[in-house]
Design an enzyme around this catalytic site. Structure first.
Site, PDB file in Angstrom:
ATOM      1  N   SER A  53       0.840  -1.192   0.000  1.00  0.00           N
ATOM      2  CA  SER A  53       0.000   0.000   0.000  1.00  0.00           C
ATOM      3  C   SER A  53       0.883   1.254   0.000  1.00  0.00           C
ATOM      4  CB  SER A  53      -0.953  -0.041   1.200  1.00  0.00           C
ATOM      5  OG  SER A  53      -1.984   0.904   1.057  1.00  0.00           O
ATOM      6  N   HIS A  93      -7.475  -5.217  -2.576  1.00  0.00           N
ATOM      7  CA  HIS A  93      -6.275  -4.644  -1.970  1.00  0.00           C
ATOM      8  C   HIS A  93      -5.781  -5.495  -0.801  1.00  0.00           C
ATOM      9  CE1 HIS A  93      -3.337  -1.540  -1.302  1.00  0.00           C
ATOM     10  NE2 HIS A  93      -3.709  -1.370  -0.039  1.00  0.00           N
ATOM     11  N   ASP A 146      -7.357  -3.612  -8.044  1.00  0.00           N
ATOM     12  CA  ASP A 146      -6.993  -2.833  -6.853  1.00  0.00           C
ATOM     13  C   ASP A 146      -7.035  -1.335  -7.174  1.00  0.00           C
ATOM     14  OD1 ASP A 146      -5.996  -1.821  -4.518  1.00  0.00           O
ATOM     15  OD2 ASP A 146      -4.018  -2.764  -4.682  1.00  0.00           O
TER      16      ASP A 146
END
Length: 608
Positions: free
Chosen positions: A127, A325, A190
């Site tokens: 991330s 994600h 994502d």
């Protein structure tokens, strides 16, 4: 390339990729505890540094609309465009997080220890930990690899990372041949790797939503998602609208669109500056991995892989997009076990139709993988355009390379002119300035011919028509330095011969051609010199300006020039013809005050 393993393409062992993924997610889950995790298994040849992400808005954007700022050249001196003299842009919030980590933690010390132990250093992040890992890897490359070619280069592996820098950022890393050390895994749907294509005004609420959703346990994800469906839908559509604008504008440039509407629209619609770089590995969702390293093609895939068909626009599918994600570890484990890897190298041959029959098994596998990513004909056209642009840049480079012999021949003739002038006991600068001989005229013709060639190269660089690596090629850096040292004195002589300084001003301030500025930056960057320190070719411009001014007004500048001249003559960068009795420099220097001359570092050169 079909059938190659991920490890063969990236240079990273697959076990190390999986380990990096586990550590990156572990670091993320522990935030805001440890600033990073350092995994140093005893007996291992690897040292993995994993950085956590954050969903705080001010950890993504420090300013509106996109949060970009110029990079800190003291830490990242390579992140510039040499030809256009532009500094790369980086996300300020990500950069600040990295700089705080570097100054307030033991990261630098532990990296130094890993380097001394000859470990393979790997930086990883999941991330928004990805940008921190990227900046750490570039810092390592600048600090260790650029100064020591024998140093083991680092790797950077990211999972679901947002974008971090602009096109110059990407260009500079390709010029340095560093992008091969960056591997970015992205699942097809994502949303996070696309977020930076939208401004903070469109994503602020979405970041808060992502924080709420990603802290929900997997089995309760859908239950937690349903009440937030409207916010999630608005966030998704906002990101994709902005991604569409960026991808469409980039695609028009790829295809050579000259429509004035393109520039008109981009003048009042703010487009994200962020662009991808490195190797991107797209996880299709069924075990296939699609690998690309062309940044223009990757940008298009970031948009087109996330296109939804009308039948998919429902709450269940939207929930799956946000959940993607969270599945990197399991997705990666499955894909690495299957090893169904498609490396799309030859973009110009990408099939345009989703049902196109391949001419061979490899082509059919490529087409199948692109289908799994949901790529439309327009997406495939954009991929082809990216490949064709790269091929055109290579063709342009071949044309530029074909001028090398012409340039060398022109420089050889000017060197012969310089030698003939010395035989006549006159420096070639003064001979050219006086223009009293046929050889002076012929040399001027050759000077202008060479200027035309180099100006064309400079313009191609300005228009980004050459490969990113062109300005890092040793042969052209050396040729550019030779050209600048030999020919720029003639440009200066011509400028002051025609008294252009009286109307236009000093050569260095008002008249120095960009072809010399560019080739000087090439050498300074390649040899890690400070900016402006390779100024030997402008020696005569300094002399011309200083000799017209009272000594007391310029004595410090005179001493500085003498110090530089002493080193340049000693190192045979400047010819000793500048010391001839009839030289403009010698006449001016001998007219300086006796007290100054007696203490001058170049007095011995001039027989004093």
């Amino acid at each position: 390339m079909v059938g190659a393993r991920v490890g063969e393409i990236t240079g990273l062992r697959e076990e190390l990729i999986l380990r990096s993924c586990k550590l990156a997610i572990k670091a993320h889950d522990k935030y805001p505890g440890k600033p990073y995790i350092y995994d140093k298994n005893r007996g291992s040849t690897d040292a993995v540094f994993a950085f956590p992400g954050s969903w705080l808005v001010d950890h993504w954007y420090n300013r509106k609309p996109f949060g970009e700022t110029k990079v800190d050249l003291s830490k990242f001196p390579s992140l510039i465009s040499l030809g256009n003299d532009e500094i790369a842009l980086v996300n300020e919030a990500f950069s600040t997080r990295f700089e705080q980590l570097l100054s307030k933690s033991s990261l630098a010390t532990e990296v130094e220890k890993a380097v001394s132990d000859r470990k393979q250093v790997v930086f990883t992040g999941y991330s928004s930990g990805g940008p921190v890992a990227i900046l750490a890897a570039i810092w390592f490359l600048e600090k260790y690899v650029r100064l020591n070619a024998s140093q083991i280069p680092p790797y950077c592996v990211t999972f679901g990372s947002p974008l971090v820098g602009n096109q110059i950022f990407s260009h500079a890393l390709r010029r340095e041949n560093w992008t091969r050390y960056f591997v970015n895994f992205v699942t097809r749907h994502d949303i996070v790797p696309r977020i930076m294509l939208a401004p903070v005004s469109s994503t602020e609420q979405g970041l808060k939503l992502m924080h709420e959703l990603t802290t929900t346990k997997s089995q309760y994800f859908q239950h937690a998602f349903i009440p937030k469906i409207d916010s999630a839908s608005a966030f998704f559509l906002s990101v994709m609208r902005n991604a569409s604008s960026v991808a469409s504008h980039a695609a028009c440039n790829l295809m050579g669109c000259t429509n004035l509407l393109l520039e008109t629209v981009s003048s009042f619609i703010e487009l994200s500056p962020y662009r991808p770089f490195g190797t991107y590995i797209f996880c299709s969702g069924n075990g296939k991995l699609v690998v690309l390293d062309n940044p223009n093609a990757i940008l298009q895939l970031l948009f087109y892989c996330l296109q939804l068909s009308p039948g998919e626009e429902n709450s269940e599918f939207l929930c799956g997009i946000f959940k993607e994600h969270l599945i990197y570890e399991s997705e990666l484990q499955e894909s690495l076990n299957m090893q169904n890897v498609i490396y799309v190298e030859n973009l110009v041959d990408v099939p345009l139709s989703s049902d196109a029959a391949g001419t061979n098994d490899a082509a059919a596998l490529v087409n199948s993988a692109l289908n799994d990513l949901g790529l439309s004909m327009r997406a495939r056209l954009c991929m082809r355009a990216a490949g064709e642009l790269e091929m055109q840049k290579l063709e342009n480079q071949r044309k530029v390379d074909s001028n090398r012999d012409t340039i060398r021949d022109g420089l050889r003739r000017i060197q012969e002119y310089q030698t003939n002038c010395e035989i006549r006991k006159i420096g070639y600068y003064d001979a050219f300035r006086n223009q009293r001989d046929t050889n002076d005229f012929n040399t001027n013709v050759k000077r202008l011919e060479l200027a035309g060639i180099w100006d064309e190269i400079k313009e191609m660089i300005k228009r980004c028509e050459l490969p990113d690596g062109f300005e890092g090629r040793k042969e052209w850096i050396e040729l550019g330095t030779m050209y600048r040292r030999l020919v720029e004195p003639l440009d200066i002589a011509n400028y002051y011969r025609h008294l252009k300084n009286e109307d236009t001003g000093p050569y260095m301030i008002k008249a120095r051609p960009k072809r010399y500025r560019v080739t000087q930056r090439w050498r300074e960057h390649a040899e890690r010199m400070s900016v402006g320190s390779s100024s030997e070719s402008t020696f005569w411009a300094e002399v011309e300006e200083l000799r017209t001014k009272p000594y007391l007004e310029v004595q410090d500048k005179v001493s500085r020039l003498e110090g530089l001249a002493y080193a340049w003559i000693r190192d045979e960068i400047l010819g000793k013809d500048i010391l001839l009795d009839e030289s403009t420099f010698t006449k001016w220097w001998r007219a300086l005050p006796v007290q100054h001359k007696s203490g001058s570092c170049i007095a011995s050169y001039l027989g004093i």
